[in-house]
Design a protein around this motif. Structure first.
Motif, PDB file in Angstrom:
ATOM      1  N   ALA A 197      50.143 -21.435 -31.026  1.00  0.00           N
ATOM      2  CA  ALA A 197      51.335 -20.726 -30.548  1.00  0.00           C
ATOM      3  C   ALA A 197      52.015 -21.454 -29.406  1.00  0.00           C
ATOM      4  O   ALA A 197      53.187 -21.210 -29.124  1.00  0.00           O
ATOM      5  CB  ALA A 197      50.951 -19.317 -30.097  1.00  0.00           C
ATOM      6  N   SER A 198      51.296 -22.358 -28.746  1.00  0.00           N
ATOM      7  CA  SER A 198      51.845 -22.980 -27.541  1.00  0.00           C
ATOM      8  C   SER A 198      51.882 -24.503 -27.581  1.00  0.00           C
ATOM      9  O   SER A 198      52.603 -25.118 -26.793  1.00  0.00           O
ATOM     10  CB  SER A 198      51.028 -22.546 -26.317  1.00  0.00           C
ATOM     11  OG  SER A 198      49.663 -22.898 -26.472  1.00  0.00           O
ATOM     12  N   LEU A 199      51.131 -25.126 -28.498  1.00  0.00           N
ATOM     13  CA  LEU A 199      51.063 -26.573 -28.580  1.00  0.00           C
ATOM     14  C   LEU A 199      51.412 -27.045 -29.978  1.00  0.00           C
ATOM     15  O   LEU A 199      51.206 -26.334 -30.961  1.00  0.00           O
ATOM     16  CB  LEU A 199      49.656 -27.093 -28.246  1.00  0.00           C
ATOM     17  CG  LEU A 199      49.255 -27.236 -26.785  1.00  0.00           C
ATOM     18  CD1 LEU A 199      48.915 -25.881 -26.200  1.00  0.00           C
ATOM     19  CD2 LEU A 199      48.050 -28.165 -26.669  1.00  0.00           C
ATOM     20  N   SER A 200      51.882 -28.265 -30.062  1.00  0.00           N
ATOM     21  CA  SER A 200      52.095 -28.898 -31.363  1.00  0.00           C
ATOM     22  C   SER A 200      50.823 -29.622 -31.784  1.00  0.00           C
ATOM     23  O   SER A 200      49.922 -29.865 -30.972  1.00  0.00           O
ATOM     24  CB  SER A 200      53.255 -29.892 -31.285  1.00  0.00           C
ATOM     25  OG  SER A 200      52.971 -30.908 -30.341  1.00  0.00           O
ATOM     26  N   ASN A 201      50.761 -29.973 -33.055  1.00  0.00           N
ATOM     27  CA  ASN A 201      49.673 -30.791 -33.583  1.00  0.00           C
ATOM     28  C   ASN A 201      48.288 -30.189 -33.319  1.00  0.00           C
ATOM     29  O   ASN A 201      47.394 -30.854 -32.786  1.00  0.00           O
ATOM     30  CB  ASN A 201      49.737 -32.212 -33.011  1.00  0.00           C
ATOM     31  CG  ASN A 201      51.009 -32.936 -33.402  1.00  0.00           C
ATOM     32  OD1 ASN A 201      51.458 -32.844 -34.543  1.00  0.00           O
ATOM     33  ND2 ASN A 201      51.610 -33.629 -32.448  1.00  0.00           N
ATOM     34  N   VAL A 202      48.124 -28.932 -33.675  1.00  0.00           N
ATOM     35  CA  VAL A 202      46.821 -28.262 -33.619  1.00  0.00           C
ATOM     36  C   VAL A 202      46.375 -28.011 -35.054  1.00  0.00           C
ATOM     37  O   VAL A 202      47.077 -27.342 -35.821  1.00  0.00           O
ATOM     38  CB  VAL A 202      46.903 -26.932 -32.849  1.00  0.00           C
ATOM     39  CG1 VAL A 202      45.566 -26.207 -32.891  1.00  0.00           C
ATOM     40  CG2 VAL A 202      47.345 -27.171 -31.408  1.00  0.00           C
ATOM     41  N   THR A 203      45.221 -28.539 -35.420  1.00  0.00           N
ATOM     42  CA  THR A 203      44.759 -28.476 -36.812  1.00  0.00           C
ATOM     43  C   THR A 203      43.316 -28.015 -36.876  1.00  0.00           C
ATOM     44  O   THR A 203      42.448 -28.553 -36.182  1.00  0.00           O
ATOM     45  CB  THR A 203      44.864 -29.861 -37.482  1.00  0.00           C
ATOM     46  OG1 THR A 203      46.214 -30.328 -37.396  1.00  0.00           O
ATOM     47  CG2 THR A 203      44.437 -29.790 -38.938  1.00  0.00           C
ATOM     48  N   THR A 204      43.051 -27.028 -37.715  1.00  0.00           N
ATOM     49  CA  THR A 204      41.687 -26.583 -37.971  1.00  0.00           C
ATOM     50  C   THR A 204      41.112 -27.374 -39.143  1.00  0.00           C
ATOM     51  O   THR A 204      41.717 -27.427 -40.214  1.00  0.00           O
ATOM     52  CB  THR A 204      41.646 -25.085 -38.320  1.00  0.00           C
ATOM     53  OG1 THR A 204      42.264 -24.347 -37.274  1.00  0.00           O
ATOM     54  CG2 THR A 204      40.206 -24.607 -38.486  1.00  0.00           C
ATOM     55  N   ILE A 205      39.970 -27.981 -38.938  1.00  0.00           N
ATOM     56  CA  ILE A 205      39.274 -28.666 -40.027  1.00  0.00           C
ATOM     57  C   ILE A 205      38.484 -27.612 -40.786  1.00  0.00           C
ATOM     58  O   ILE A 205      37.419 -27.179 -40.347  1.00  0.00           O
ATOM     59  CB  ILE A 205      38.342 -29.766 -39.493  1.00  0.00           C
ATOM     60  CG1 ILE A 205      39.135 -30.777 -38.656  1.00  0.00           C
ATOM     61  CG2 ILE A 205      37.619 -30.471 -40.638  1.00  0.00           C
ATOM     62  CD1 ILE A 205      38.279 -31.830 -37.987  1.00  0.00           C
ATOM     63  N   ASP A 206      39.033 -27.166 -41.900  1.00  0.00           N
ATOM     64  CA  ASP A 206      38.435 -26.034 -42.616  1.00  0.00           C
ATOM     65  C   ASP A 206      37.616 -26.449 -43.832  1.00  0.00           C
ATOM     66  O   ASP A 206      36.993 -25.599 -44.488  1.00  0.00           O
ATOM     67  CB  ASP A 206      39.512 -25.037 -43.033  1.00  0.00           C
ATOM     68  CG  ASP A 206      40.560 -25.636 -43.963  1.00  0.00           C
ATOM     69  OD1 ASP A 206      40.404 -26.802 -44.377  1.00  0.00           O
ATOM     70  OD2 ASP A 206      41.540 -24.933 -44.268  1.00  0.00           O
ATOM     71  N   GLY A 207      37.625 -27.726 -44.178  1.00  0.00           N
ATOM     72  CA  GLY A 207      36.852 -28.179 -45.327  1.00  0.00           C
ATOM     73  C   GLY A 207      37.492 -27.855 -46.657  1.00  0.00           C
ATOM     74  O   GLY A 207      36.931 -28.169 -47.708  1.00  0.00           O
ATOM     75  N   ARG A 208      38.666 -27.244 -46.624  1.00  0.00           N
ATOM     76  CA  ARG A 208      39.381 -26.896 -47.857  1.00  0.00           C
ATOM     77  C   ARG A 208      40.733 -27.603 -47.877  1.00  0.00           C
ATOM     78  O   ARG A 208      40.917 -28.576 -48.600  1.00  0.00           O
ATOM     79  CB  ARG A 208      39.534 -25.381 -47.956  1.00  0.00           C
ATOM     80  CG  ARG A 208      38.196 -24.650 -48.094  1.00  0.00           C
ATOM     81  CD  ARG A 208      38.368 -23.144 -48.052  1.00  0.00           C
ATOM     82  NE  ARG A 208      37.117 -22.444 -48.250  1.00  0.00           N
ATOM     83  CZ  ARG A 208      36.232 -22.202 -47.285  1.00  0.00           C
ATOM     84  NH1 ARG A 208      36.477 -22.616 -46.048  1.00  0.00           N
ATOM     85  NH2 ARG A 208      35.104 -21.556 -47.535  1.00  0.00           N
ATOM     86  N   ILE A 209      41.657 -27.108 -47.058  1.00  0.00           N
ATOM     87  CA  ILE A 209      42.962 -27.760 -46.977  1.00  0.00           C
ATOM     88  C   ILE A 209      42.857 -29.038 -46.148  1.00  0.00           C
ATOM     89  O   ILE A 209      43.414 -30.071 -46.509  1.00  0.00           O
ATOM     90  CB  ILE A 209      44.001 -26.803 -46.381  1.00  0.00           C
ATOM     91  CG1 ILE A 209      44.183 -25.588 -47.300  1.00  0.00           C
ATOM     92  CG2 ILE A 209      45.332 -27.511 -46.177  1.00  0.00           C
ATOM     93  CD1 ILE A 209      45.066 -24.514 -46.722  1.00  0.00           C
ATOM     94  N   VAL A 210      42.151 -28.958 -45.036  1.00  0.00           N
ATOM     95  CA  VAL A 210      41.959 -30.123 -44.169  1.00  0.00           C
ATOM     96  C   VAL A 210      40.498 -30.546 -44.242  1.00  0.00           C
ATOM     97  O   VAL A 210      39.604 -29.828 -43.789  1.00  0.00           O
ATOM     98  CB  VAL A 210      42.345 -29.811 -42.708  1.00  0.00           C
ATOM     99  CG1 VAL A 210      42.118 -31.035 -41.822  1.00  0.00           C
ATOM    100  CG2 VAL A 210      43.790 -29.345 -42.625  1.00  0.00           C
TER     101      VAL A 210
END
Length: 223
Positions: free
Chosen positions: A88-101
């Motif tokens: 909500a406050s930063l750009s380029n935040v990614t969750t490594i979920d093992g599915r999409i990422v």
């Protein structure tokens, strides 16, 4: 032997169930859980205030150009919580979920300006440990939220946040971990350039998309 040592000796949910839950009345069990959660939360807040670990971790995440969040098993919930707050406050935040990422895709493109926040709590999931080690070995900055100073990733991390998870239940307590994650997200957001602008834009698009049921009555709804 301290209560902390006793807790660490009960390594599996089955052992903790037998020692803490089995044959307890609901009233007694509820009271024990409530008292222990209060103690754990107080201890966690005192610890991070004393050791400055959350402040150090926040500075590393703010400085990064890309931020990845990782957690396996139950820790995936903590990873999602932190990612939701930071997104909500930063750009380029990614969750490594093992599915999409996929972790392997992230590891093939690690840069020195990248940071990974990994939640690694007992019984420490092997996939999180291996991904985090490879990330650090590839030159990325590693922040670890864990439950012991000698946890598997402590030695390779650039910043380690240790959260005690003592519980009166068969599962280790999530309360202090979630609270410390909340503090971490708040410190990161407070130092992030453009956070105020992003919040404003999110509010604008939330209203345009009709995301929240009460937006018409509450223009300052949550992000």
């Amino acid at each position: 032997m301290t209560a902390h040592d006793t807790n660490r000796d009960l390594t599996s949910p089955r052992q903790r169930f037998d020692a803490r839950v089995q044959r307890r009345s609901a009233a007694v069990l509820q009271q024990r859980i409530a008292e222990q959660e209060i103690r754990s939360l107080d201890a966690a807040m005192e610890s991070i205030a004393r050791d400055g670990s959350v402040e150090r971790a926040a500075a590393l995440v703010v400085r990064a150009r890309r931020r990845f969040i990782l957690g396996a098993g139950k820790s995936f919930a903590y990873a999602c919580l932190l990612a939701a707050d930071l997104g909500a406050s930063l750009s380029n935040v990614t969750t490594i979920d093992g599915r999409i990422v996929q972790a392997v895709d992230v590891l093939t493109e690690v840069r020195s300006s990248d940071a990974l926040v990994v939640f690694s709590l007992r019984r420490y999931r092997r996939e999180s440990i291996e991904v985090a080690r490879q990330f650090a070995a590839s030159g990325g900055t590693l922040v670890v939220v864990t439950d012991a100073e000698d946890a598997p990733l402590a030695a390779v991390a650039d910043a380690v946040i240790v959260v005690q998870t003592e519980s009166a239940s068969y599962s280790d307590s999530p309360t202090a971990v979630a609270a410390v994650s909340h503090v971490l997200a708040t410190l990161i957001t407070a130092s992030a350039k453009g956070a105020q602008r992003r919040f404003g834009e999110r509010d604008r698009f939330s209203r345009a998309l009709g995301i929240y049921a009460d937006e018409a009555d509450n223009p300052r709804s949550e992000t």
